[in-house]
Enzyme design. Structure first.
Site, PDB file in Angstrom:
ATOM      1  N   LYS A 192     -28.995  53.090  58.181  1.00 37.51           N
ATOM      2  CA  LYS A 192     -28.118  52.815  59.015  1.00 37.51           C
ATOM      3  C   LYS A 192     -27.196  51.565  58.908  1.00 37.51           C
ATOM      4  CE  LYS A 192     -28.667  51.582  63.506  1.00 37.51           C
ATOM      5  NZ  LYS A 192     -28.017  50.257  63.701  1.00 37.51           N
ATOM      6  N   ASN A 193     -28.071  50.470  58.918  1.00 35.89           N
ATOM      7  CA  ASN A 193     -27.681  49.084  58.693  1.00 35.89           C
ATOM      8  C   ASN A 193     -27.179  49.087  57.305  1.00 35.89           C
ATOM      9  OD1 ASN A 193     -28.086  48.948  61.371  1.00 35.89           O
ATOM     10  ND2 ASN A 193     -29.889  47.697  61.207  1.00 35.89           N
ATOM     11  N   CYS A 235     -26.432  46.592  70.779  1.00 30.09           N
ATOM     12  CA  CYS A 235     -27.648  46.766  71.553  1.00 30.09           C
ATOM     13  C   CYS A 235     -27.935  45.394  72.389  1.00 30.09           C
ATOM     14  CB  CYS A 235     -28.765  47.032  70.690  1.00 30.09           C
ATOM     15  SG  CYS A 235     -29.448  48.780  70.307  1.00 30.09           S
ATOM     16  N   ARG A 248     -26.983  37.140  70.569  1.00 30.24           N
ATOM     17  CA  ARG A 248     -26.255  37.497  69.408  1.00 30.24           C
ATOM     18  C   ARG A 248     -24.938  36.714  69.146  1.00 30.24           C
ATOM     19  NH1 ARG A 248     -27.806  43.864  68.356  1.00 30.24           N
ATOM     20  NH2 ARG A 248     -27.778  43.121  66.478  1.00 30.24           N
ATOM     21  N   PRO A 249     -25.030  35.529  68.903  1.00 28.33           N
ATOM     22  CA  PRO A 249     -23.886  34.645  68.621  1.00 28.33           C
ATOM     23  C   PRO A 249     -23.172  35.059  67.161  1.00 28.33           C
ATOM     24  CG  PRO A 249     -25.865  33.355  68.251  1.00 28.33           C
ATOM     25  CD  PRO A 249     -26.181  34.664  68.695  1.00 28.33           C
ATOM     26  N   ASP A 304     -36.778  44.870  64.201  1.00 26.47           N
ATOM     27  CA  ASP A 304     -36.512  46.377  64.604  1.00 26.47           C
ATOM     28  C   ASP A 304     -37.714  47.350  64.423  1.00 26.47           C
ATOM     29  OD1 ASP A 304     -33.838  45.534  64.897  1.00 26.47           O
ATOM     30  OD2 ASP A 304     -33.180  46.752  62.956  1.00 26.47           O
ATOM     31  N   ILE A 334     -36.803  36.592  66.500  1.00 28.74           N
ATOM     32  CA  ILE A 334     -35.295  36.862  66.098  1.00 28.74           C
ATOM     33  C   ILE A 334     -34.481  36.995  67.279  1.00 28.74           C
ATOM     34  CG2 ILE A 334     -33.945  38.039  64.799  1.00 28.74           C
ATOM     35  CD1 ILE A 334     -35.998  37.049  63.070  1.00 28.74           C
ATOM     36  N   ARG A 354     -27.953  56.571  68.575  1.00 32.51           N
ATOM     37  CA  ARG A 354     -27.138  55.813  67.942  1.00 32.51           C
ATOM     38  C   ARG A 354     -27.623  55.410  66.328  1.00 32.51           C
ATOM     39  NH1 ARG A 354     -25.694  50.287  70.890  1.00 32.51           N
ATOM     40  NH2 ARG A 354     -25.360  49.951  68.527  1.00 32.51           N
TER      41      ARG A 354
END
Ligand code: UD1
Length: 430
Positions: A22-23, A117, A122-123, A305, A327, A397
């Protein structure tokens, strides 16, 4: 609202086919608009995030032709808008890849600040730092990032944090900048390499993807290509831990074992037998599993993940395990849900201590995010009783036909919508 209902307590046994990553696919689809020629992308996972991104791409005027469930043809010639609307971006974080793609091709992009998500703050400062280094003016106004340049010029860029998103986004913009860009301290994930390979197949000149330094010599134009996305290491790892937690025997097919090294190492540490083939990995889980310690890190470290999937498994391993999440700061919410199933966990800051229990008890739990949702399904499959997982929209998703694939290896799991469906399932399995 759809839910999964699961009757667990059976080992998962059999073979499961893993889909495209997916990514990787999200970034590749965004990059596909960088040429005016037609690009064919194959081995796409048929999941919501991909479909939303394809809608966003056609929404700005590109021609998107779905050849079949896993194949799409994209032609970016007709793009008449460089503004990605809030609705799309709110649904998927990866639409920010359109920033790098549009900026590279048209030297202008406007993209609403990303959602995705809820696993941390998440900058995107490193993305912006990279675009600015290439000569773009970047402003954030009215919830949008606006980037614009007369021309992009190659630069030496040092990233302060290792970021998959920033590496890929800036790599895309630099692909069509003038001259040489050297990016240091970049992410080395397999999907970074896959996107670089894809861009190179379109005529880009990118070297070093998969190492700490990527060198990009800008090109004026990109051309058509046909490309197949790499297998999804996280989907594969999810089924591998499902095998471990249920004391099963599962072979994941269509994988690149090299990409699964950190996952395989941890499975072996806790006592599973793992057999590697050219493009498959078999996980056998027999007897008691033992505790271990995990710290999430950028690739080739243990993937963030995969943290919830190993966490659920460790909660059933003998002894005390620790997990350090380095992370994303908000990735332990699933442990609160797991505690409702009888897990013995303690969270302090970015560390969790897990005291293994012999078994969980079925409960109604809710998926806090994509990977955590999948992990709670693993917990359900390892539990004798009935587990109901709410908010499975997160799981959809990123996992294609998740329940079908689990059923294919013996999982008793169904998607339900109403109380009547739940009663029917309970009758069937009782
Ligand atoms: C991608 C993946 C996600 C995965 C993550 C790490 C996609 C769509 N998502 O997310 O599934 O969990 O990689 O493997 O591919 N950071 C900054 N500034 C930035 C960018 C990132 O400080 O500009 C920080 C983040 O807060 C995080 C770390 O860097 O602590 C890594 O984030 P990053 O690799 O960028 O993750 P994503 O690309 O968002």
């Amino acid at each position: 609202m759809e839910q999964y209902i699961i009757k667990g307590g059976h080992p998962l046994v059999g073979e499961v086919e893993i889909g495209g990553a997916k990514n990787a696919a999200l970034a590749i689809l965004a990059a596909a608009i960088m040429t005016d020629e037609t690009v064919l992308v194959d081995n796409l996972p048929d999941v919501n995030d991909i479909n939303v991104l394809l809608d966003a791409i056609s929404g700005i005027g590109a021609n998107v032709h779905r050849v079949d469930r896993h194949t799409v043809k994209i032609n970016g010639k007709g793009i008449n808008d460089v503004n990605i609307e809030y609705d799309y971006i709110k649904k998927i974080r990866a639409s920010y890849y359109l920033l790098g793609a549009l900026l590279g091709k048209y030297k202008r992009a406007e993209v609403a600040l990303p959602g995705g998500c809820n696993i941390g703050s998440r900058p995107i400062d490193q993305h912006i730092k990279g675009f600015r280094a290439l000569g773009a003016d970047v402003d954030i106004e009215y919830g949008k990032i606006m980037a614009e340049a007369d021309r992009l010029v190659g630069k030496h860029i040092y990233f302060d944090v290792v970021s998959v998103g920033a590496t890929i986004n800036v790599m895309m913009a630099a692909t069509m900048a003038d001259g040489l860009t050297i990016m240091e301290n970049v992410a080395k994930e397999p999907h970074v390499v896959d996107v670089a390979n894809f861009l190179n197949s379109m005529g880009a000149n990118i070297r070093g993807a998969g190492t700490d330094v990527i060198k990009i010599r800008g090109v004026q134009r990109l051309h058509s290509t046909e490309y197949s996305v790499i297998p999804d290491q996280i989907e594969a790892g999810t089924f591998m831990f499902a095998a471990a937690a249920t004391k099963g025997d599962v072979t994941v097919l269509n994988v690149i074992p090299k990409h699964l090294e950190a996952t395989i190492a941890k499975l072996v540490e806790i006592g599973c037998e793992v057999e590697e083939f050219d493009d498959a990995v078999r996980v056998v889980s027999k007897g008691d599993l033992t505790s271990t310690h995990v710290k999430t890190l950028p690739y080739p470290g243990f993937p963030t993940d995969m943290q919830p999937q190993i966490g659920v498994t460790l909660a059933l391993c003998q002894g005390t395990s620790t997990i350090t999440e380095s992370i994303f700061e908000n990735r332990f919410k699933y442990l609160d849900e797991l505690a409702r199933m009888g897990a013995n966990v303690k969270i302090e800051g970015n560390s969790a201590t897990i005291e293994g229990v012999k078994k969980f008890t079925g409960a109604r739990v809710s998926a806090p995010d994509l990977r955590a949702g999948a992990a709670l399904c693993i917990a359900g499959l390892a539990t004798d009783g009935i587990t109901i997982v709410d908010d499975i929209v997160y799981i959809q998703r990123g996992y294609e036909r998740f329940e079908d694939k689990l059923r294919g290896i013996g999982g008793i799991i169904e998607k339900v919508e109403t109380e009547k469906d739940i009663q029917k399932f309970k009758l069937k399995v009782s």
